[in-house]
Scaffold this motif. Structure first.
Motif, mmCIF file in Angstrom:
data_model
loop_
_atom_site.group_PDB
_atom_site.id
_atom_site.type_symbol
_atom_site.label_atom_id
_atom_site.label_comp_id
_atom_site.label_asym_id
_atom_site.label_seq_id
_atom_site.Cartn_x
_atom_site.Cartn_y
_atom_site.Cartn_z
ATOM 1 N N ASN A 5 34.278 49.995 32.750
ATOM 2 C CA ASN A 5 34.301 48.536 32.729
ATOM 3 C C ASN A 5 33.024 47.823 33.145
ATOM 4 O OD1 ASN A 5 36.983 47.730 31.848
ATOM 5 N ND2 ASN A 5 37.713 48.815 33.653
ATOM 6 N N ASP B 99 34.193 39.191 37.067
ATOM 7 C CA ASP B 99 33.976 39.706 35.715
ATOM 8 C C ASP B 99 32.970 40.842 35.655
ATOM 9 O OD1 ASP B 99 35.697 38.125 33.936
ATOM 10 O OD2 ASP B 99 34.622 36.448 34.841
ATOM 11 N N ARG C 243 33.231 44.227 36.820
ATOM 12 C CA ARG C 243 34.474 44.840 37.276
ATOM 13 C C ARG C 243 34.253 46.215 37.904
ATOM 14 N NH1 ARG C 243 35.393 42.985 31.927
ATOM 15 N NH2 ARG C 243 36.158 40.852 32.026
ATOM 16 N N ARG D 226 41.174 46.085 34.491
ATOM 17 C CA ARG D 226 41.478 46.905 35.663
ATOM 18 C C ARG D 226 42.979 46.813 35.921
ATOM 19 N NH1 ARG D 226 36.866 44.629 39.727
ATOM 20 N NH2 ARG D 226 37.652 42.672 38.853
ATOM 21 N N ASP E 220 41.598 40.852 38.010
ATOM 22 C CA ASP E 220 40.973 40.258 36.826
ATOM 23 C C ASP E 220 41.740 39.027 36.384
ATOM 24 O OD1 ASP E 220 39.011 42.223 36.525
ATOM 25 O OD2 ASP E 220 40.373 43.531 35.424
ATOM 26 N N ARG F 128 35.673 38.410 28.393
ATOM 27 C CA ARG F 128 36.915 39.079 28.768
ATOM 28 C C ARG F 128 37.630 39.700 27.582
ATOM 29 N NH1 ARG F 128 37.916 33.977 32.670
ATOM 30 N NH2 ARG F 128 36.443 34.655 34.245
#
Lengths: 763, 289, 161
Positions: free
Chosen positions: A665, A683, A685, B187, B191, B261
């Motif tokens: 990530n 963000d 992560r 995750r 988030d 995202r």
């Protein structure tokens, strides 16, 4: 002396509580931002919002007029440092570049580049003042991607950058700072013999070290020129050297005091704030505290390099690799100096190969200058190589551990970058992995297993340590390395072992630059090896003194005294018959036998044994969302000798977890204007507790004979295998190879949809 | 952080006065988990912060006949520890519980999550799916509005200057009615939802859906009530054909963006996945009661 | 913008301070009261290093204003030990080597202590989710979870006495 016989050890190899532990669990430890000084001001840095811009004017007048503002600095307040290579930090650095990284001169080269700074009576006023500084920019075209930066016609960051390592010297400047090559044997011949050739391209994104403690310092610049710098860094001597150079201060006038450091992983091997804070302090005559926000950490400090990894491997059907070729294109950030060198050197170091050719490019782009990050350079190249080796194993139908064992580096292997390996423990890690119960368990649907190996050199270098016997028989150890993960415990353990006294009687401290000899920074997995060697030698010198003091008390020859279990004994009956004298007995009489008993040792430690690791990872993939769950993870590593096994395991577990984050990530995301789009922990992560299983560790101990206790560096190699181990496990689970990091859910779902278009979407 | 004024009124009237009398921008502070981040980052620079937590009734959950009445500043931790609410609307509690960490749960409120007006707010889809009414106080007294009427776009609400939410009135479930909320994040925690879906269904005694609301988050500028998804469920048991129709309806309702995202394609696909998964959970729960 | 006078309880002791409205509880603890055990890692509620207990709930002190503490009961890392005796969570963190750099440690210990105040029988999964708001970059969480689970067993034994 040597202490390689594990059975004879009393302290080394046990798991005592770290000496700095209590302060850290009750909130009393003093980290970079925890210090205050009388009359202290609060500083704040103004940063460029542009990825690439010429600074045409900075007007600080409004900020200076704000009530409570005492100093404003820009590049004009710093000496214009000439081009000069520096060997102060962990990676390559240039003093001019570092100066311009701390404070932009002429051009801002990335979003977040410092352009000015203020000091004020409160942080709120400092923030207001930063907004009042008016900077005029001429925005220039920018470039973020490494291959785009290498292309003809790309926006140039430095018009005096001509690629080094190419003869004749290029006529045109470019963003390629350097090209390096490593050659062994003849790859053309090797590939001609190959029965299978696999050629693949992989890519990775820059990731941040993401230490939880933002950069912080408190400094004072005295009117007599004497400076105190209290800061969180991986090396107080590094801080001193850089500040002295960047501001033109005599080293003797800088006392750099190491704060407790809240994580670094390589990212605190250079300075950002300290020279700026000193410049502010000099200007207003008051101490200044500068602390970064998390956003500043992401935008303004070094991530690790990302880049492109092109791998070509040729093998016989038997699995024997006959040729290997690699091209690395690494991002350096805004200034030259990516870790492409170690990336090249580590890539094939796990293998005993005859024909290898490696080319590396160091490429600048409009990103923050990269900083070292745990085995800098190796994780990228190893992700490519270890993925490609896995593809080879699958193609050939050979167990991936067996394929590695067949080609494994061993004692006598000549590495592609020159040295011949000795006393290495790679094959034992493969065997331990193969025999581990983990490797034999069955997997369920949508689950997969991957293995990968990794290598890191580990380094030695300059270290100092002193050992002081106190009047009551307790002992102080002073060392020069900031303790980033429990190293004070290891230092005390080695000293206690040599002295033969209980661990609790030895108290270690990390000295400031005025209280211990020069010590190279905490990095390169060097501390337990090099500084541990210095501590051991200093303790041995103390033992020699203790023996001679006992001899003086007994009035016999020092050679007739033996030191055992913390006591002096007559060496045999010929030496005489005396009651043993304990360290405390001798200490209390030291004033009468020649004065205080102390020893300081400064060395340049050589012979750091390389580290090898092999990891096993199981994943489960949610085929509908692309989410990857790490089911089980086992890390096997040759650790030489674990001085404090818990902290060795901790290094392995932490490195693995960072690698998992890198794999799944973590990434720097830029918008079309070249601004960092995810400068926060929301963000960006990093793995959280619920993302992970327990990380199992297997410590293989192949002692390094160049260290008195057999230690080798352990901190860095654990981050090398995980990205490939996870990628190989995902490939095993879903049948598709992910060749671009991070392997985030959208990418995995897209890969699965390519395999088999979803039923519902097709309706 | 920039300097600001602060008031902690002890009644709704006082709060209304403070908000109406502010010279510049005034912001309501409930849990503060979004407000303080925005203050710190400089995204907003209010002149006044009005802390509503000292107002009686703003924190707490009351059982009032056909409704659960939840004070607007009630922190998530109180929702998840309220056995009656948890039993009635596990989906609402799941949604609220997914806002941030345990620490965030100690502060974050339904009103804050709604008024922050992010399309990705985790508590909002299930709250809307349950046909929740919000009670709003302002200079002209109190008014009520459906929860879906509050957020009008990213960061924008229908609240007039000086208005703030006082409480949420959540209807109690009918027989064989229940809900579920799921969100997808990269995750397992911490988030912002890439996609969220709250599904609320009512079944008859045979397991056939008689009423439904499916609400998607993070796939459009506001949360989306997917009418076609409800139509796909109503009159049906949850068989493969129903799930397929639901998935298709959910995907068709998406107007997402590509950002850090998630991508348009990905969000759209996952919306269908979560619609199916929440429906399965909600049907099972509804059938069991 | 005059300062606010706040009367509160911190670590069981009465506390009074003056603060500006925009100062966070974390700012107040660290800069006004000298309680620097709570750490600032992000200022956005994403790292948990500033975790404190406010009226029984853990919160990020970076997301709470100092003025909001009026009349509350606050516990910080400095108030977790029982006098000169470490709390079991603190003791187990030391024994299990659950800290490397130690920067996230105060927040993790406060959060873990609050978990064990709620339940003495957490599963590993519950503990992992409870602690998901506390980032640790050094340890991979393994030893932290072992320490918390071990502390729970110690506290269960104490409770059973």
């Amino acid at each position: 002396m040597s202490y390689l016989d594990k059975a004879a050890l009393k302290v080394v190899g046990t798991r005592p509580i770290r000496p700095d532990g209590v302060d850290k669990v009750i909130g009393r430890a003093s980290f970079g931002a925890d210090m205050t000084m009388p009359g202290m001001l609060w500083g704040k840095v103004k940063r460029s919002p542009h990825a690439h811009a010429r600074i045409t004017k900075i007007d600080t007048s409004k900020a200076e007029k704000l009530n409570g503002v005492l100093a404003v600095v820009t590049a004009a307040d710093f000496p214009n440092i000439p081009n000069e290579e520096a060997f102060v930090g962990e990676g390559p650095m240039n003093f001019r570049d570092l100066s311009r990284n701390c404070m932009a001169r002429d051009k801002a080269l990335y979003d977040g580049h410092a352009v000015a700074a203020v000091a004020a009576t409160s942080s709120a006023i400092a923030e207001e003042a930063v907004d009042l500084i008016e900077v005029e920019y001429e925005v220039l075209p920018h470039v973020i991607d490494v291959e785009e930066a290498m292309a003809d016609g790309a926006p140039l960051l430095h018009d005096d950058m001509f690629t080094q390592g190419i003869e004749p010297k290029p006529e045109k400047p470019s963003n390629v700072a350097k090209r390096i090559t490593f050659t062994k044997g003849d790859i053309a011949k090797g590939f001609a013999e190959a029965e299978l050739v696999i050629e693949r391209k992989y890519s990775t994104q820059p990731v941040h070290q993401a230490y939880i403690e933002p950069h912080a310092c408190v400094v004072s610049y005295g009117s007599d020129g004497q400076c105190t710098v209290f800061s969180s860094s991986q090396g107080q001597f590094m801080v001193r050297a850089y500040c002295a150079k960047l501001l033109g201060i005599d080293m003797a006038n800088i006392r750099a005091i190491p704060a407790e450091i809240g994580g670094g992983f390589g990212g605190k091997t250079l300075v950002y704030l300290e020279p700026v804070a000193l410049a502010l302090s000099k200007k207003c005559g008051r101490p200044v505290k500068l602390v970064m926000s998390r956003e500043e950490v992401f935008r303004g400090t070094g991530p690790a390099a990302g880049g492109v990894i092109e791998v070509k491997i040729g093998a016989k059907k038997s699995g024997r690799i006959v040729a290997a070729e690699l091209v690395l294109k690494y991002q350096a950030g805004a200034f030259a100096g990516s870790p492409v060198g170690p990336g090249c050197m580590c890539a094939f170091a796990m293998y005993d190969l005859d024909n290898v050719h490696i080319t590396g490019y160091d490429v600048v782009s409009n990103r923050p200058k990269v900083a070292a990050y745990r085995a800098p350079g190796a994780p990228n190249s190893s992700y490519g190589v270890e993925s490609c080796v896995d593809e080879l194993a699958r193609e050939l139908g050979i167990d991936p551990l067996a394929l590695r064992e067949m080609n494994a580096a061993r004692d006598g292997t000549k590495t592609p970058y020159g040295p011949t390996l000795v006393n290495v423990g790679y094959i034992p890690t493969l065997e331990a992995a193969k025999n581990h119960e983990h490797y034999k368990t069955k997997l369920g649907p949508n689950q997969g297993r991957g293995v990968a190996s990794g290598f890191w050199f580990n380094i030695g270098g300059e270290s100092s340590a002193s050992v002081h016997v106190n009047e009551d028989g307790t002992v102080a150890v002073v060392e020069g390395n900031p303790d980033i993960g429990g190293s004070r415990a290891s230092m005390a353990m080695m000293a206690a072992e040599v002295l033969g006294i209980p661990y609790e009687k030895v108290r270690p401290v990390v000295g400031d630059t005025a209280s211990i000899g020069f010590t190279f920074l905490t990095g390169g997995s060097r501390v337990t090896f090099a500084t541990g060697m210095a501590v051991t030698q200093a303790a041995e010198k103390v033992v020699e003194q203790l023996k001679s003091r006992a001899a003086a008390i007994w009035d016999i020859s020092p050679e007739a005294v033996e030191w055992k279990d913390g006591k002096a004994f007559p060496a045999g009956s010929n030496a005489g018959s005396f009651e043993p004298l304990s360290l405390a007995d001798i200490a209390v009489k030291s004033g009468r036998t020649g004065g205080p008993i102390t020893a300081e040792v400064s060395i340049n430690a050589q012979g750091a044994g390389p580290g090898f690791a092999t990891h096993i990872c199981d994943v489960e993939v949610d085929r509908e969302t692309g989410h990857v769950k790490i089911l089980r993870y086992t890390a096997v590593q040759d650790v030489g000798r674990a001085i404090h096994p818990s902290y060795v395991e901790g290094q392995m577990q932490g490195g693995v977890t960072q690698g998992i984050g890198w794999a799944l990530n973590e990434e720097y995301i830029y918008d079309k204007n070249g601004r960092l789009d995810n400068p926060g922990f929301l963000d960006y992560r990093v793995p959280v507790a619920s993302d992970l299983p327990m990380i199992e560790t297997v410590m293989v101990e192949v002692p390094n004979p160049r260290h008195p206790f057999g230690a080798r560096g352990v901190g860095e190699v654990p981050i090398v295998p995980p990205m490939a181990a996870v990628a190989n496990a995902i490939a095993d689970a879903i049948g598709t190879r992910m060749r671009d990091l991070p392997m985030s859910p959208p990418k995995i779902r897209a890969a699965l949809d390519e395999q088999e278009p979803p039923r519902l979407a097709a309706e | 952080m920039p300097r600001v004024n602060y008031a902690a009124p002890s009644s709704v009237d006082e709060a209304v006065k403070a908000l109406a009398g502010a010279s510049g921008l005034a912001k309501v502070l409930a849990g503060g988990t979004d407000l303080l981040v925005q203050l710190r980052s400089g995204r907003i620079k209010p002149d006044l912060i009005v802390d509503t937590k000292r107002i009686p009734g703003m924190i707490g959950i009351r059982d009032e006949g056909n409704f659960f009445v939840i004070g607007a500043a009630t922190p998530g931790v109180m929702l998840s520890s309220h056995a009656g609410l948890e039993h009635a609307w596990p989906g609402i509690v799941e949604g609220a519980d997914l806002i941030g960490s345990t620490q965030i749960q100690g502060r974050a409120s339904l009103a804050g999550n709604l008024c922050n007006a992010s399309p990705a707010a985790d508590s909002v889809p299930a709250v809307i799916a349950a046909r929740t009414i919000v009670v709003i106080a302002g200079a002209n007294g109190r008014r009520e509005a459906p929860a879906e009427a509050i957020c009008t776009g990213p960061g924008r609400t229908s609240l007039a200057t000086g208005e703030f939410i006082v409480e949420f009135k959540i209807p109690k479930p009918k027989a064989h009615q229940c809900d579920a909320y799921l969100r997808f994040i990269p995750r397992t925690e911490m988030d912002i939802a890439v996609v969220g879906c709250g599904t609320n269904v009512t079944l008859d005694a045979n397991g056939v859906c008689t009423d439904a609301r499916v609400v998607l988050g993070a796939v459009a500028p506001t949360t989306v009530i997917v009418e076609d998804a409800a139509k796909a469920l109503i009159g049906h048991k949850l068989d493969d054909a129903t799930l397929a129709a639901l998935d298709k309806a959910a995907q068709a309702a998406c107007k997402p963006i590509t950002d850090k995202r998630g991508t348009i394609e990905y969000r759209t696909k996952v919306a269908g996945v979560l619609a199916r998964r929440t429906a399965a959970i909600a049907f099972e729960r509804a059938a069991a009661r | 913008m005059s300062k606010h006078h706040v009367t509160t309880t911190i670590n069981g002791e009465p506390a009074e301070y003056l603060c500006e409205a925009q100062q966070t509880m974390l700012d107040v603890l660290r800069d006004e009261l000298g309680l620097t055990g709570s750490k600032e890692g992000c200022s956005s509620g994403d790292c948990g290093a500033c975790t404190i207990i406010c009226d029984g709930n853990i919160v990020c002190s970076c997301l709470m204003l100092g003025v909001e503490a009026e009349g509350r009961d606050i516990t910080t890392i400095e108030g977790i030990a029982r006098g000169d005796e470490l709390h079991p969570v603190q003791q187990k963190f030391l024994e299990h080597a659950a800290l490397q750099c130690g920067f996230c440690t105060p927040g993790l210990i406060v959060a873990a202590k609050a978990l064990l105040d709620t339940t003495l029988n957490p599963t590993e999964e519950e503990a992992r989710y409870w602690l998901a708001g506390n980032l640790c970059r050094c340890t991979g969480y393994d030893k932290i979870l072992r320490a918390v689970m071990d502390a729970a067993s110690v506290m269960r034994a104490e409770a059973g006495r």
